[in-house]
Scaffold this active site. Structure first.
Site, PDB file in Angstrom:
ATOM      1  N   ASP A 166      -0.078  -8.635  -4.586  1.00  0.00           N
ATOM      2  CA  ASP A 166      -0.238  -8.593  -6.046  1.00  0.00           C
ATOM      3  C   ASP A 166      -0.097 -10.005  -6.631  1.00  0.00           C
ATOM      4  OD1 ASP A 166      -0.239  -5.635  -6.041  1.00  0.00           O
ATOM      5  OD2 ASP A 166       1.808  -5.927  -5.346  1.00  0.00           O
ATOM      6  N   ILE A 195      -4.474  -2.501   8.729  1.00  0.00           N
ATOM      7  CA  ILE A 195      -3.704  -3.702   8.374  1.00  0.00           C
ATOM      8  C   ILE A 195      -2.985  -4.255   9.606  1.00  0.00           C
ATOM      9  CG2 ILE A 195      -1.861  -4.633   6.892  1.00  0.00           C
ATOM     10  CD1 ILE A 195      -2.605  -2.507   4.808  1.00  0.00           C
ATOM     11  N   ASN A 242       2.945   2.356   1.867  1.00  0.00           N
ATOM     12  CA  ASN A 242       3.245   2.853   0.514  1.00  0.00           C
ATOM     13  C   ASN A 242       3.903   4.229   0.494  1.00  0.00           C
ATOM     14  OD1 ASN A 242       2.439   0.798  -1.251  1.00  0.00           O
ATOM     15  ND2 ASN A 242       0.296   1.202  -0.738  1.00  0.00           N
ATOM     16  N   HIS A 266       5.247  -1.952  -6.562  1.00  0.00           N
ATOM     17  CA  HIS A 266       3.894  -2.188  -6.048  1.00  0.00           C
ATOM     18  C   HIS A 266       3.072  -0.936  -6.352  1.00  0.00           C
ATOM     19  CE1 HIS A 266       0.434  -3.087  -3.646  1.00  0.00           C
ATOM     20  NE2 HIS A 266       0.608  -1.959  -2.976  1.00  0.00           N
ATOM     21  N   GLN A 324      13.101   5.027  10.891  1.00  0.00           N
ATOM     22  CA  GLN A 324      12.917   3.622  11.276  1.00  0.00           C
ATOM     23  C   GLN A 324      14.102   2.759  10.815  1.00  0.00           C
ATOM     24  OE1 GLN A 324       8.938   2.334  10.200  1.00  0.00           O
ATOM     25  NE2 GLN A 324       7.999   3.810  11.592  1.00  0.00           N
ATOM     26  N   ARG A 372      -3.245 -11.811  -5.981  1.00  0.00           N
ATOM     27  CA  ARG A 372      -4.312 -11.316  -6.869  1.00  0.00           C
ATOM     28  C   ARG A 372      -4.168 -11.931  -8.259  1.00  0.00           C
ATOM     29  NH1 ARG A 372      -3.598  -4.993  -4.969  1.00  0.00           N
ATOM     30  NH2 ARG A 372      -5.208  -4.988  -3.352  1.00  0.00           N
ATOM     31  N   VAL A 405       5.300  -2.574   4.140  1.00  0.00           N
ATOM     32  CA  VAL A 405       3.953  -2.630   3.572  1.00  0.00           C
ATOM     33  C   VAL A 405       3.477  -1.217   3.219  1.00  0.00           C
ATOM     34  CG1 VAL A 405       1.554  -3.316   4.043  1.00  0.00           C
ATOM     35  CG2 VAL A 405       3.441  -4.707   4.934  1.00  0.00           C
TER      36      VAL A 405
HETATM   37  N1  LIG Z   1       2.147  -3.152  -0.225  1.00  0.00           N
HETATM   38  C1  LIG Z   1       0.872  -3.496  -0.264  1.00  0.00           C
HETATM   39  O1  LIG Z   1       0.504  -4.509  -0.878  1.00  0.00           O
HETATM   40  C2  LIG Z   1      -0.176  -2.672   0.443  1.00  0.00           C
HETATM   41  C3  LIG Z   1      -1.527  -3.056   0.387  1.00  0.00           C
HETATM   42  C4  LIG Z   1      -2.473  -2.306   1.063  1.00  0.00           C
HETATM   43  C5  LIG Z   1      -2.096  -1.171   1.770  1.00  0.00           C
HETATM   44  N2  LIG Z   1      -0.789  -0.799   1.788  1.00  0.00           N
HETATM   45  C6  LIG Z   1      -0.340   0.371   2.552  1.00  0.00           C
HETATM   46  O2  LIG Z   1      -0.204   0.010   3.914  1.00  0.00           O
HETATM   47  C7  LIG Z   1      -0.251   1.172   4.734  1.00  0.00           C
HETATM   48  C8  LIG Z   1      -1.163   0.968   5.932  1.00  0.00           C
HETATM   49  O3  LIG Z   1      -2.494   0.786   5.512  1.00  0.00           O
HETATM   50  P1  LIG Z   1      -3.695   0.786   6.597  1.00  0.00           P
HETATM   51  O4  LIG Z   1      -4.928   0.492   5.827  1.00  0.00           O
HETATM   52  O5  LIG Z   1      -3.353  -0.042   7.765  1.00  0.00           O
HETATM   53  O6  LIG Z   1      -3.688   2.326   7.014  1.00  0.00           O
HETATM   54  P2  LIG Z   1      -4.265   3.000   8.347  1.00  0.00           P
HETATM   55  O7  LIG Z   1      -4.332   4.444   8.059  1.00  0.00           O
HETATM   56  O8  LIG Z   1      -5.477   2.274   8.815  1.00  0.00           O
HETATM   57  O9  LIG Z   1      -3.128   2.728   9.424  1.00  0.00           O
HETATM   58  C9  LIG Z   1      -1.861   3.293   9.359  1.00  0.00           C
HETATM   59  C10 LIG Z   1      -1.383   3.471  10.788  1.00  0.00           C
HETATM   60  O10 LIG Z   1      -0.012   3.844  10.723  1.00  0.00           O
HETATM   61  C11 LIG Z   1       0.214   4.732  11.797  1.00  0.00           C
HETATM   62  N3  LIG Z   1       1.448   5.484  11.552  1.00  0.00           N
HETATM   63  C12 LIG Z   1       1.639   6.559  10.755  1.00  0.00           C
HETATM   64  N4  LIG Z   1       2.904   6.996  10.862  1.00  0.00           N
HETATM   65  C13 LIG Z   1       3.543   6.161  11.727  1.00  0.00           C
HETATM   66  C14 LIG Z   1       4.855   6.099  12.244  1.00  0.00           C
HETATM   67  N5  LIG Z   1       5.767   7.020  11.914  1.00  0.00           N
HETATM   68  N6  LIG Z   1       5.156   5.109  13.105  1.00  0.00           N
HETATM   69  C15 LIG Z   1       4.233   4.201  13.483  1.00  0.00           C
HETATM   70  N7  LIG Z   1       2.947   4.224  13.040  1.00  0.00           N
HETATM   71  C16 LIG Z   1       2.621   5.191  12.175  1.00  0.00           C
HETATM   72  C17 LIG Z   1      -1.040   5.596  11.825  1.00  0.00           C
HETATM   73  O11 LIG Z   1      -1.202   6.228  13.093  1.00  0.00           O
HETATM   74  C18 LIG Z   1      -2.124   4.565  11.543  1.00  0.00           C
HETATM   75  O12 LIG Z   1      -2.665   4.036  12.741  1.00  0.00           O
HETATM   76  C19 LIG Z   1      -0.692   2.304   3.788  1.00  0.00           C
HETATM   77  O13 LIG Z   1       0.458   3.034   3.399  1.00  0.00           O
HETATM   78  C20 LIG Z   1      -1.260   1.561   2.600  1.00  0.00           C
HETATM   79  O14 LIG Z   1      -1.183   2.334   1.407  1.00  0.00           O
HETATM   80  C21 LIG Z   1       0.172  -1.533   1.142  1.00  0.00           C
END
Ligand SMILES: NC(=O)c1ccc[n+]([C@@H]2O[C@H](COP(=O)([O-])OP(=O)(O)OC[C@H]3O[C@@H](n4cnc5c(N)ncnc54)[C@H](O)[C@@H]3O)[C@@H](O)[C@H]2O)c1
Length: 344
Positions: free
Chosen positions: A168, A24, A140, A196, A121, A171, A138
């Site tokens: 959401d 993302i 989860n 969410h 953070q 969607r 963002v």
């Molecule tokens: N709220 C929403 O609508 C929504 C929608 C889709 C995904 N998400 C969530 O967004 C998050 C990211 O999704 P993604 O597909 O990019 O995942 P991803 O695994 O591709 O990327 C996550 C990145 O975060 C990094 N990370 C982990 N801990 C960290 C920290 N302490 N500091 C900085 N970076 C850190 C990881 O190294 C990784 O590169 C997930 O938790 C996913 O569930 C939320």
């Protein structure tokens, strides 16, 4: 800084994006640099936070590609593995990185792993971000992660920590438009309430389609209350799982679009129309005070306010109570784990 005065809009805005080496993060940063979040007249400075070694490396690669785009609005890109440095002077925090749910991980383990990340953070934002910092979480579980971050940020008003439910909202808009053969731009006053998660409540009862009550338009298309509870609500609430099943991976570009839309509305305004955001409840609509729950909000001039014009009938109340209860359970769980700070 975020006023309608074009002079001040031209000041560069500093954005700290976490999880910058992930999917993302990658889908978000190019659009920010292209001016799609803050407008074509606002230069941006990107500060990317990742964890070493792989996350940082991936962020470095993405930064090289940003350079290769020669974006006119992109003033700088810096990469950090230390939250306090990463949030230095940040006007906007996009907290995307989170601990993923891995095989065999219990819910409490996930809350604990993320609690550690978001408390750190939140504290870093409190210490080093700019006074006008605005945060969208963002990663989860987004609502509870935002709550944890807010609770560790004594120098930032808790209302500035928000959670992403705009995906959401989008969607729900798209499903409602498809079901009524209308355009998404014709639909107003839709709302996502609560968490969410699969317990969220996408509310069509207040929605209007081309100026008419959405329920009447739905009825004309043969869609009754049964359709709302049996098809529409589960379709929206479980869309993330459906994407994983079909695509073989979780939502990425649509999540990035949601995050960009969330911040764009907050900073540039929502044009007088409500959009959905996870925000701190002060007890509005009977939602327990002190949790971050999705509400319809109207954004104007860098501020948001919960829209108080929605009517909640018995049907809606039942759904809202259920999703709010889930948020209260998550809050209780992180409290028990000692992850909630003092400043809420
Ligand atoms: N709220 C929403 O609508 C929504 C929608 C889709 C995904 N998400 C969530 O967004 C998050 C990211 O999704 P993604 O597909 O990019 O995942 P991803 O695994 O591709 O990327 C996550 C990145 O975060 C990094 N990370 C982990 N801990 C960290 C920290 N302490 N500091 C900085 N970076 C850190 C990881 O190294 C990784 O590169 C997930 O938790 C996913 O569930 C939320």
């Amino acid at each position: 800084m975020f006023t309608s005065d074009s002079q001040s809009q031209k000041k560069p805005v500093t954005i700290t994006l976490t999880g910058a080496g992930g999917q993302i993060g990658y889908a978000t940063m190019f659009r920010i640099a292209a001016g799609e979040m803050l407008g074509a007249d606002t230069p941006v400075r990107l500060r990317l936070l990742e964890i070493p070694p792989r996350g940082v490396k991936a962020a470095e690669g993405a930064a090289m590609e940003l350079e290769d785009c020669a974006f006119e609005l992109l003033e700088s890109v810096d990469i950090f593995d230390d939250p306090q440095q990463a949030f230095e002077g940040a006007n906007i925090g996009m907290l995307i990185g989170a601990h993923p749910r891995t095989a065999g991980m219990e819910r409490a383990d996930l809350l604990e792993a993320n609690g550690a990340i978001f408390s750190q953070q939140g504290a870093a934002i409190s210490k080093s971000a700019a006074d006008d910092i605005k945060v969208v979480v963002v990663g989860n579980p987004a609502n509870t992660n935002a709550l944890i971050a807010a609770s560790h940020a004594p120098d930032v008003p808790s209302e500035r920590f928000t959670a992403l439910t705009r995906l959401d909202h989008h969607r729900a808009l798209a499903q409602l438009a498809a079901a009524t053969n209308t355009r998404v731009s014709d639909i107003k006053k839709l709302a996502i309430w609560g968490n969410h998660s699969a317990s969220q409540y996408p509310d069509v009862f207040n929605a209007r389609i081309a100026g008419r009550a959405a329920r009447g338009v739905l009825r004309e298309h043969g869609k009754d209350e049964q359709w709302i509870s049996g098809v529409f609500i589960p379709k929206v609430a479980k869309r993330g799982a459906e994407i994983i099943e079909v695509r073989g991976g979780s939502s990425v570009a649509s999540a990035a679009h949601g995050a960009i839309s969330h911040m764009r509305s907050w900073i540039l305004g929502s044009g007088g129309e409500p959009v959905s955001m996870g925000v701190l409840s002060a007890g509005q609509y009977g939602v327990t005070e002190g949790i971050i729950s999705s509400f319809p909000v109207i954004c104007d001039n860098g501020c948001y306010e919960i829209d108080n014009s929605y009517e909640i009938d018995e049907f809606s109340q039942k759904y809202i109570d259920k999703t709010v209860q889930e948020l209260l359970d998550e809050k209780e769980a992180v409290k028990t784990l000692g992850l909630l700070g003092e400043s809420l």
